[in-house]
Design a protein around this motif. Structure first.
Motif, short mmCIF file in Angstrom:
data_model
loop_
_atom_site.label_atom_id
_atom_site.label_comp_id
_atom_site.label_asym_id
_atom_site.label_seq_id
_atom_site.Cartn_x
_atom_site.Cartn_y
_atom_site.Cartn_z
N UNK A 273 -2.41 11.64 17.17
CA UNK A 273 -1.74 11.05 16.28
C UNK A 273 -0.22 11.80 15.73
N UNK B 227 7.15 7.62 7.58
CA UNK B 227 6.99 6.11 7.23
C UNK B 227 6.48 5.96 5.85
N UNK C 208 0.74 -1.29 -0.17
CA UNK C 208 0.12 -0.01 0.07
C UNK C 208 0.89 1.22 -0.14
N UNK D 125 0.15 -0.34 10.78
CA UNK D 125 0.23 1.02 11.10
C UNK D 125 -0.29 2.13 10.03
N UNK D 126 0.07 1.38 8.53
CA UNK D 126 -0.10 2.02 7.64
C UNK D 126 -1.97 2.50 7.44
N UNK D 127 -2.32 1.39 7.48
CA UNK D 127 -4.01 1.38 7.70
C UNK D 127 -4.42 2.35 8.62
N UNK D 128 -3.58 2.41 10.00
CA UNK D 128 -4.17 3.60 10.61
C UNK D 128 -3.97 4.69 10.38
N UNK E 140 -7.69 4.31 17.98
CA UNK E 140 -7.75 3.89 16.58
C UNK E 140 -7.76 5.22 15.46
N UNK F 223 8.86 3.99 2.93
CA UNK F 223 8.39 2.69 2.09
C UNK F 223 7.99 2.88 0.68
#
Lengths: 187, 197
Positions: free
Chosen positions: A154, A162, A1, B134-137, A93, A166
């Protein structure tokens, strides 16, 4: 992703008042978690009763008891988590957190008041939640009663790093070739 | 009154005699021997140097000095060879120098994104995270923030309210002071708070 959180949306949001959508989704997730755990608890209790007595427990016959249990469980679910970490599962979340109105950590007393006054925000078609949308500090009624606010916790900057780390190597190579091509010839 | 002719003649005669005597005396004197006899140190010791310096116009002297010409004649390389740099460095208070450096300003000038993309730091950060979860979050949270902003923008437009006039967050969290360990957001997440946009 490979999703790139836009800079203007993500950078430097920590500590800012959380918006209506994040809070609504977090609350919905909490209701789901609360209801799921409650149902699991009742199922576990019924199973245990059947093992001990040999008869299955019918909760439909004890609606007052199950409703009281649900209210008590809801109170524990919200008050305990807010007092412990300032956030529930749903809030964790969505990356938001409850703090005192001045930004200091929320106290146990504030957490309890917030939990007890939460139903008040639902009266008159949820008018108490309107403050989240139109209020200057995005605070609902129960926030005002408890002297609390909800902020983003967050770390969006880390999320962006990140994502950068990636990236697809082929994309990075293309990008570096493009950079070299656009650089002026030193000669 | 008319001049006396006798006194005039006597006067000119005396003048002629005096000139003659002086010449004779000068021929007779041994100047070198006379100078040898003078104690110069004794004379100098009597001189008040400070008083002389007080009367000297130093500024005027400096104005006349051609510094460029002097510098041209200086062998800088030779001077540098003689300088003990290590000894100078030992005498420098590095802590005092570092205190004067505005690290925040230097960091502001860094393109962190470019740095992460070009170095191993990126892979280290990637390894330190929990991956897909963590990417989904990140995606869910970013979408949430985006929608929050969308509704906030429209609400403010309907209420004819300027977004810049609204507070960003609680005072202790959005001020610069909030980046310390007392920040509850930092304490709960274990991560540093973001700066104001």
């Amino acid at each position: 992703m490979s999703y790139a959180p836009p800079v203007e949306l993500t950078e430097g949001r920590q500590g800012h008042y959380a918006g209506a959508v994040s809070r609504l989704v977090a609350f919905a997730a909490d209701i789901g978690a609360l209801w799921g755990l409650y149902t699991l608890g009742l199922a576990g209790l019924s199973f245990a009763a059947q093992l001990v007595t040999g008869h299955s427990l019918k909760f439909g016959n004890h609606q007052a008891v199950t409703f009281t249990a649900l209210v008590v469980w809801s109170f524990i679910y919200f008050a305990y988590q807010w007092a412990l970490a300032g956030k529930t599962l749903g809030m964790a979340v969505l990356g938001i957190q409850v703090v005192a109105a001045d930004g200091t950590p929320v106290t146990t007393k504030e957490s309890v008041i917030r939990t007890l006054t939460l139903p008040l925000s639902f009266v008159l078609f949820g008018i108490g939640f309107l403050g989240i949308l139109i209020g200057r500090e995005r605070r609902a009624w129960h926030d005002h009663f408890a002297g609390t606010a909800v902020v983003y916790s967050w770390d969006a900057r880390a999320a962006r790093l990140r994502w950068l780390a990636k990236q697809d190597p082929a994309t990075q190579r293309r990008k570096s070739r493009k950079t070299v091509a656009t650089e002026p010839d030193p000669v | 009154m008319a001049p006396n002719p006798i006194s005039e003649r006597i006067e000119s005669m005396a003048q002629a005699i005096a000139e003659r005597v002086v010449n004779l005396v000068m021929d007779a004197i041994d100047i070198d021997a006379l100078l040898d006899g003078i104690d110069v140190d004794r004379i100098i010791s009597r001189v008040d140097v400070d008083k002389i310096i007080d009367r000297v116009d130093v500024e005027k002297i400096i104005e006349r000095v051609d510094v460029d010409r002097i510098v041209e004649r200086v062998d800088v390389e030779r001077i540098i060879d003689r300088v003990d740099v290590e000894k100078i460095i030992e005498r420098v208070d590095v802590n005092a120098v570092v205190e004067k450096v505005d690290v925040g300003r230097i960091v502001d000038q860094l393109d962190i994104d470019a740095l992460v993309e070009q170095t191993e730091l990126g892979s280290i950060i990637a390894k330190s995270t929990t991956g897909v979860a963590s990417e989904v979050l990140d995606v869910i949270r970013a979408q949430g923030v985006g929608l929050d902003d969308f509704f906030a923008r429209w609400t403010n437009r309907l209420l004819r309210r300027n977004m810049a006039d609204l507070p960003l967050g609680p005072p202790t969290l959005v001020s610069d002071v909030a980046s310390g360990p007392g920040n509850p957001v930092t304490a709960a997440d274990g991560s540093a708070p973001g700066a104001r946009p």
